[in-house]
Design an enzyme around this catalytic site. Structure first.
Site, PDB file in Angstrom:
ATOM      1  N   ARG A  71      18.602  78.969  88.783  1.00 19.73           N
ATOM      2  CA  ARG A  71      20.059  79.433  89.565  1.00 19.73           C
ATOM      3  C   ARG A  71      19.660  80.586  90.489  1.00 19.73           C
ATOM      4  NH1 ARG A  71      23.648  77.450  85.312  1.00 19.73           N
ATOM      5  NH2 ARG A  71      25.680  77.693  86.012  1.00 19.73           N
TER       6      ARG A  71
ATOM      7  N   ARG B 164      38.051  70.199  81.197  1.00 15.92           N
ATOM      8  CA  ARG B 164      37.134  70.442  80.089  1.00 15.92           C
ATOM      9  C   ARG B 164      37.331  71.713  79.358  1.00 15.92           C
ATOM     10  NH1 ARG B 164      30.820  71.512  82.077  1.00 15.92           N
ATOM     11  NH2 ARG B 164      31.432  73.691  82.437  1.00 15.92           N
TER      12      ARG B 164
ATOM     13  N   ARG C 265      35.258  76.724  75.972  1.00 19.83           N
ATOM     14  CA  ARG C 265      34.690  77.566  76.686  1.00 19.83           C
ATOM     15  C   ARG C 265      35.666  78.704  77.550  1.00 19.83           C
ATOM     16  NH1 ARG C 265      29.665  74.941  79.970  1.00 19.83           N
ATOM     17  NH2 ARG C 265      30.208  76.802  81.373  1.00 19.83           N
TER      18      ARG C 265
ATOM     19  N   LYS D 180      25.959  67.938  84.946  1.00 15.58           N
ATOM     20  CA  LYS D 180      24.422  68.049  84.505  1.00 15.58           C
ATOM     21  C   LYS D 180      24.371  67.928  83.156  1.00 15.58           C
ATOM     22  CE  LYS D 180      24.297  72.292  86.295  1.00 15.58           C
ATOM     23  NZ  LYS D 180      25.598  72.744  86.712  1.00 15.58           N
TER      24      LYS D 180
ATOM     25  N   ARG E   5      32.709  81.120  89.958  1.00 13.22           N
ATOM     26  CA  ARG E   5      31.413  80.516  89.754  1.00 13.22           C
ATOM     27  C   ARG E   5      31.253  79.759  90.912  1.00 13.22           C
ATOM     28  NH1 ARG E   5      33.410  78.019  84.451  1.00 13.22           N
ATOM     29  NH2 ARG E   5      31.831  76.824  84.545  1.00 13.22           N
TER      30      ARG E   5
HETATM   31  P1  ADP Z   1      28.303  75.691  84.338  1.00 16.28           P
HETATM   32  O1  ADP Z   1      27.301  74.907  85.243  1.00 16.28           O
HETATM   33  O2  ADP Z   1      29.489  74.789  84.320  1.00 16.28           O
HETATM   34  O3  ADP Z   1      28.600  77.043  85.035  1.00 16.28           O
HETATM   35  P2  ADP Z   1      26.434  76.666  82.214  1.00 16.28           P
HETATM   36  O4  ADP Z   1      26.701  76.217  80.968  1.00 16.28           O
HETATM   37  O5  ADP Z   1      25.256  76.152  82.949  1.00 16.28           O
HETATM   38  O6  ADP Z   1      27.989  75.957  82.903  1.00 16.28           O
HETATM   39  O7  ADP Z   1      26.524  77.937  82.431  1.00 16.28           O
HETATM   40  C1  ADP Z   1      27.382  78.862  82.109  1.00 16.28           C
HETATM   41  C2  ADP Z   1      27.281  80.296  82.463  1.00 16.28           C
HETATM   42  O8  ADP Z   1      26.142  80.663  81.960  1.00 16.28           O
HETATM   43  C3  ADP Z   1      27.135  80.555  83.763  1.00 16.28           C
HETATM   44  O9  ADP Z   1      28.307  80.811  84.593  1.00 16.28           O
HETATM   45  C4  ADP Z   1      26.301  81.790  83.987  1.00 16.28           C
HETATM   46  O10 ADP Z   1      27.236  83.150  83.644  1.00 16.28           O
HETATM   47  C5  ADP Z   1      25.275  81.760  82.723  1.00 16.28           C
HETATM   48  N1  ADP Z   1      24.399  81.188  83.253  1.00 16.28           N
HETATM   49  C6  ADP Z   1      23.675  79.746  82.803  1.00 16.28           C
HETATM   50  N2  ADP Z   1      22.529  79.667  83.121  1.00 16.28           N
HETATM   51  C7  ADP Z   1      21.898  80.766  84.049  1.00 16.28           C
HETATM   52  C8  ADP Z   1      20.964  81.064  84.701  1.00 16.28           C
HETATM   53  N3  ADP Z   1      19.982  80.123  85.022  1.00 16.28           N
HETATM   54  N4  ADP Z   1      20.805  82.070  85.214  1.00 16.28           N
HETATM   55  C9  ADP Z   1      21.876  83.185  85.204  1.00 16.28           C
HETATM   56  N5  ADP Z   1      23.067  82.781  84.440  1.00 16.28           N
HETATM   57  C10 ADP Z   1      23.180  81.504  83.897  1.00 16.28           C
END
Ligand code: ADP
Length: 211
Positions: free
Chosen positions: A108, A147, A153, A33, A165
């Site tokens: 999400r 990654r 990260r 994404k 996750r």
């Molecule tokens: P990825 O899609 O690889 O998990 P992101 O950068 O989108 O990476 O998200 C990293 C973390 O941030 C998630 O595992 C979650 O803990 C938190 N997070 C991100 N976006 C949301 C969201 N919309 N609602 C709740 N938690 C979120």
């Protein structure tokens, strides 16, 4: 003096609605994404709103919100809905003149999706399309561990956190797809292949929608 022409008010409203174009890039962690969002915002002149990036910014600035969010993120759990919805609300306010938004990693949960619908409705706009990147689980884990070697990260270095996750995604995020399938806005896109191949698939779908 108060002779407002309702027909023209209606057309200005319609024009605004037409001018704004909002997309959701949907998909599991590691589905690409972030990579595709960078290319899409450049191509279509959209504002990129990634809740993951916004949260990581809060963490690096050591804000109270960031410190609280980090506890959830390090465990592979979702940050509470009200926190991310608040962040999106203020980001929308900061970009009042935007042509449109590309939401990445948001919504999400179904609660987040419903909140987004309401926020956009207040702005007399809506989601045009939800593009969902599909990638198999083994490939996702491979990409995330890779990654993790360079991204710094912490949630990408531990395979247990990655698996958590993916489970959270299956349980809490896939119902968001059904929310948008109901309004026929959902489109699955093959997320395997080269970055350019996937970008072509996405832009083809968007161009069709824009026509
Ligand atoms: P990825 O899609 O690889 O998990 P992101 O950068 O989108 O990476 O998200 C990293 C973390 O941030 C998630 O595992 C979650 O803990 C938190 N997070 C991100 N976006 C949301 C969201 N919309 N609602 C709740 N938690 C979120």
């Amino acid at each position: 003096m108060y002779d407002i022409n309702l027909t023209s008010v209606y057309y200005i409203y319609r024009l605004d609605e037409k001018l704004m174009f909002n997309l959701i890039l949907f998909g599991p962690p590691g589905s690409g994404k972030g990579t595709q969002s960078d290319k899409l915002v450049e191509q279509y002149g959209l504002i990129h709103l990634s809740t993951g990036n916004l949260l990581r910014e809060e963490i690096s600035n050591k804000t109270p919100l960031g410190l609280e969010a980090k506890k959830f993120m390090d465990k592979g759990q979702l940050v509470p809905d009200e926190v991310v919805i608040g962040m999106i609300d203020s980001s929308l306010e900061q970009h009042k003149k935007a042509r449109g938004f590309l939401f990445d990693g948001f919504p999400r949960t179904v609660a987040q999706a419903k909140a987004l619908d309401k926020l956009l409705e207040l702005k007399k706009t809506s989601i045009a399309s939800v593009l969902a990147l599909e990638v198999n689980d083994e490939e996702l884990i491979k990409r995330l561990l890779n990654r993790g070697k360079t991204s710094g990260r912490s949630d990408d270095t531990n395979e247990n956190v990655i698996r958590k996750r993916l489970t959270v995604y299956n349980n809490e995020t896939t119902p968001v797809a059904d929310h948008y399938k109901k309004s026929k806005k959902f489109l699955a896109v093959n997320g395997e292949g080269s970055i350019e191949e996937i970008f072509s698939r996405l832009s083809e779908a968007i161009d069709k929608k824009l026509k």
